[in-house]
Design a protein around this motif. Structure first.
Motif, PDB file in Angstrom:
ATOM      1  N   SER A  77       0.835  -1.210   0.000  1.00 21.95           N
ATOM      2  CA  SER A  77       0.000   0.000   0.000  1.00 21.95           C
ATOM      3  C   SER A  77       0.869   1.259   0.000  1.00 21.95           C
ATOM      4  O   SER A  77       0.524   2.249  -0.645  1.00 21.95           O
ATOM      5  CB  SER A  77      -0.951   0.003   1.191  1.00 21.95           C
ATOM      6  N   VAL A  78       2.002   1.238   0.682  1.00 24.56           N
ATOM      7  CA  VAL A  78       2.910   2.388   0.663  1.00 24.56           C
ATOM      8  C   VAL A  78       3.481   2.578  -0.739  1.00 24.56           C
ATOM      9  O   VAL A  78       3.559   3.708  -1.243  1.00 24.56           O
ATOM     10  CB  VAL A  78       4.041   2.212   1.703  1.00 24.56           C
ATOM     11  N   LEU A  79       3.866   1.485  -1.399  1.00 29.73           N
ATOM     12  CA  LEU A  79       4.375   1.596  -2.765  1.00 29.73           C
ATOM     13  C   LEU A  79       3.303   2.136  -3.706  1.00 29.73           C
ATOM     14  O   LEU A  79       3.571   2.961  -4.582  1.00 29.73           O
ATOM     15  CB  LEU A  79       4.873   0.235  -3.258  1.00 29.73           C
ATOM     16  N   PHE A  80       2.072   1.689  -3.530  1.00 26.02           N
ATOM     17  CA  PHE A  80       0.959   2.183  -4.342  1.00 26.02           C
ATOM     18  C   PHE A  80       0.741   3.680  -4.112  1.00 26.02           C
ATOM     19  O   PHE A  80       0.545   4.443  -5.057  1.00 26.02           O
ATOM     20  CB  PHE A  80      -0.308   1.397  -4.019  1.00 26.02           C
ATOM     21  N   LEU A  81       0.787   4.097  -2.849  1.00 22.74           N
ATOM     22  CA  LEU A  81       0.592   5.515  -2.537  1.00 22.74           C
ATOM     23  C   LEU A  81       1.708   6.377  -3.106  1.00 22.74           C
ATOM     24  O   LEU A  81       1.473   7.497  -3.564  1.00 22.74           O
ATOM     25  CB  LEU A  81       0.481   5.718  -1.032  1.00 22.74           C
ATOM     26  N   VAL A  82       2.934   5.877  -3.089  1.00 18.56           N
ATOM     27  CA  VAL A  82       4.053   6.628  -3.674  1.00 18.56           C
ATOM     28  C   VAL A  82       3.834   6.791  -5.174  1.00 18.56           C
ATOM     29  O   VAL A  82       4.074   7.856  -5.749  1.00 18.56           O
ATOM     30  CB  VAL A  82       5.396   5.931  -3.361  1.00 18.56           C
ATOM     31  N   GLY A  83       3.357   5.727  -5.826  1.00 15.73           N
ATOM     32  CA  GLY A  83       3.050   5.826  -7.257  1.00 15.73           C
ATOM     33  C   GLY A  83       1.956   6.835  -7.541  1.00 15.73           C
ATOM     34  O   GLY A  83       2.042   7.621  -8.483  1.00 15.73           O
ATOM     35  N   VAL A  84       0.928   6.855  -6.730  1.00 15.79           N
ATOM     36  CA  VAL A  84      -0.168   7.809  -6.910  1.00 15.79           C
ATOM     37  C   VAL A  84       0.330   9.229  -6.663  1.00 15.79           C
ATOM     38  O   VAL A  84      -0.014  10.157  -7.404  1.00 15.79           O
ATOM     39  CB  VAL A  84      -1.347   7.454  -5.980  1.00 15.79           C
ATOM     40  N   LEU A  85       1.146   9.420  -5.632  1.00 12.56           N
ATOM     41  CA  LEU A  85       1.665  10.756  -5.337  1.00 12.56           C
ATOM     42  C   LEU A  85       2.549  11.284  -6.458  1.00 12.56           C
ATOM     43  O   LEU A  85       2.545  12.472  -6.754  1.00 12.56           O
ATOM     44  CB  LEU A  85       2.420  10.751  -4.012  1.00 12.56           C
ATOM     45  N   SER A  86       3.327  10.397  -7.091  1.00 13.43           N
ATOM     46  CA  SER A  86       4.165  10.859  -8.197  1.00 13.43           C
ATOM     47  C   SER A  86       3.301  11.306  -9.371  1.00 13.43           C
ATOM     48  O   SER A  86       3.624  12.275 -10.048  1.00 13.43           O
ATOM     49  CB  SER A  86       5.138   9.762  -8.626  1.00 13.43           C
ATOM     50  N   ARG A  87       2.178  10.620  -9.591  1.00 14.00           N
ATOM     51  CA  ARG A  87       1.269  11.057 -10.651  1.00 14.00           C
ATOM     52  C   ARG A  87       0.611  12.384 -10.284  1.00 14.00           C
ATOM     53  O   ARG A  87       0.414  13.233 -11.142  1.00 14.00           O
ATOM     54  CB  ARG A  87       0.200   9.996 -10.896  1.00 14.00           C
ATOM     55  N   ILE A  88       0.285  12.561  -9.031  1.00 15.77           N
ATOM     56  CA  ILE A  88      -0.344  13.808  -8.600  1.00 15.77           C
ATOM     57  C   ILE A  88       0.626  14.974  -8.768  1.00 15.77           C
ATOM     58  O   ILE A  88       0.233  16.049  -9.223  1.00 15.77           O
ATOM     59  CB  ILE A  88      -0.838  13.688  -7.144  1.00 15.77           C
ATOM     60  N   THR A  89       1.906  14.757  -8.430  1.00 16.76           N
ATOM     61  CA  THR A  89       2.874  15.842  -8.605  1.00 16.76           C
ATOM     62  C   THR A  89       3.047  16.182 -10.081  1.00 16.76           C
ATOM     63  O   THR A  89       3.208  17.356 -10.427  1.00 16.76           O
ATOM     64  CB  THR A  89       4.233  15.474  -7.989  1.00 16.76           C
ATOM     65  N   THR A  90       2.992  15.173 -10.957  1.00 16.64           N
ATOM     66  CA  THR A  90       3.082  15.439 -12.388  1.00 16.64           C
ATOM     67  C   THR A  90       1.881  16.260 -12.854  1.00 16.64           C
ATOM     68  O   THR A  90       2.036  17.229 -13.602  1.00 16.64           O
ATOM     69  CB  THR A  90       3.144  14.112 -13.166  1.00 16.64           C
ATOM     70  N   ILE A  91       0.701  15.899 -12.391  1.00 13.24           N
ATOM     71  CA  ILE A  91      -0.511  16.636 -12.769  1.00 13.24           C
ATOM     72  C   ILE A  91      -0.437  18.068 -12.246  1.00 13.24           C
ATOM     73  O   ILE A  91      -0.773  19.016 -12.962  1.00 13.24           O
ATOM     74  CB  ILE A  91      -1.759  15.902 -12.254  1.00 13.24           C
ATOM     75  N   LEU A  92       0.017  18.245 -11.018  1.00 10.46           N
ATOM     76  CA  LEU A  92       0.144  19.595 -10.467  1.00 10.46           C
ATOM     77  C   LEU A  92       1.157  20.430 -11.246  1.00 10.46           C
ATOM     78  O   LEU A  92       0.967  21.631 -11.442  1.00 10.46           O
ATOM     79  CB  LEU A  92       0.522  19.534  -8.988  1.00 10.46           C
ATOM     80  N   PHE A  93       2.244  19.808 -11.696  1.00  3.34           N
ATOM     81  CA  PHE A  93       3.242  20.510 -12.497  1.00  3.34           C
ATOM     82  C   PHE A  93       2.641  20.991 -13.810  1.00  3.34           C
ATOM     83  O   PHE A  93       2.851  22.138 -14.225  1.00  3.34           O
ATOM     84  CB  PHE A  93       4.449  19.598 -12.755  1.00  3.34           C
ATOM     85  N   VAL A  94       1.864  20.128 -14.468  1.00  2.26           N
ATOM     86  CA  VAL A  94       1.231  20.499 -15.734  1.00  2.26           C
ATOM     87  C   VAL A  94       0.215  21.618 -15.511  1.00  2.26           C
ATOM     88  O   VAL A  94       0.137  22.573 -16.291  1.00  2.26           O
ATOM     89  CB  VAL A  94       0.580  19.260 -16.389  1.00  2.26           C
ATOM     90  N   VAL A  95      -0.564  21.529 -14.445  1.00  5.30           N
ATOM     91  CA  VAL A  95      -1.550  22.571 -14.145  1.00  5.30           C
ATOM     92  C   VAL A  95      -0.848  23.898 -13.853  1.00  5.30           C
ATOM     93  O   VAL A  95      -1.302  24.959 -14.282  1.00  5.30           O
ATOM     94  CB  VAL A  95      -2.450  22.134 -12.965  1.00  5.30           C
ATOM     95  N   LYS A  96       0.270  23.845 -13.152  1.00  8.36           N
ATOM     96  CA  LYS A  96       1.025  25.067 -12.841  1.00  8.36           C
ATOM     97  C   LYS A  96       1.556  25.710 -14.118  1.00  8.36           C
ATOM     98  O   LYS A  96       1.493  26.932 -14.277  1.00  8.36           O
ATOM     99  CB  LYS A  96       2.172  24.709 -11.896  1.00  8.36           C
TER     100      LYS A  96
END
Length: 152
Positions: A77-96
């Protein structure tokens, strides 16, 4: 004798009832309050092992791997959450970046609008070009080239 009878018919059954209430109700409720999904999932392989040994059936390796997976579910579950967080940071970068480009576009539009000066149009009463006074050339325009030849 009355005291003996009272003790064995009244006090001892009440003490046994109180002890059973403490163990079966109060402590069980406390255990259920502390029980989490992780603890239940970690207990599933133990249940599989007990059932397999009780019935003396051979356990397939898949069940043991499921037990290992369930035992290490927190790591997965920690590995899954890290994967999700990396996608969220990518999305936030694109939105920025998109927000920065929209701000830059809005700034350039306002600069162009100021250059065009759309807000302050010309007044209707003011002449746009000075009027030309009719002169001698208007008569020449009537005759064209032949008028110059005829006058000469």
């Amino acid at each position: 004798m009355k005291q003996f009878w009272r003790r064995w018919t009244y006090e001892i059954p009440l003490a046994i009832g109180d002890a059973l209430w403490e163990v079966l109700v109060v402590q069980l409720a406390a255990l259920l309050d502390r029980l989490t999904v992780r603890k239940v999932i970690a207990f599933i392989p133990v249940v599989i092992l007990i059932c397999a040994y009780y019935h003396s059936i051979p356990i397939p390796p898949e069940l043991m791997l499921i037990g290992d997976f369930l035992a290490y579910i927190d790591i997965f579950s920690v590995l899954f959450l890290v994967g999700v967080l990396s996608r969220i940071t990518t999305i936030l970068f694109v939105v920025k970046q998109a927000a920065a480009r929209i701000a830059m576009l809005a700034g350039s539009v306002t600069a162009r609008m100021q250059r065009l000066d759309v807000r302050h149009g010309r007044q209707r009463s003011a002449p746009t070009q000075p009027h030309r006074k009719p002169g001698a050339f208007e008569d020449d325009r009537i005759y064209g080239v032949w008028g110059q030849v005829a006058l000469a």
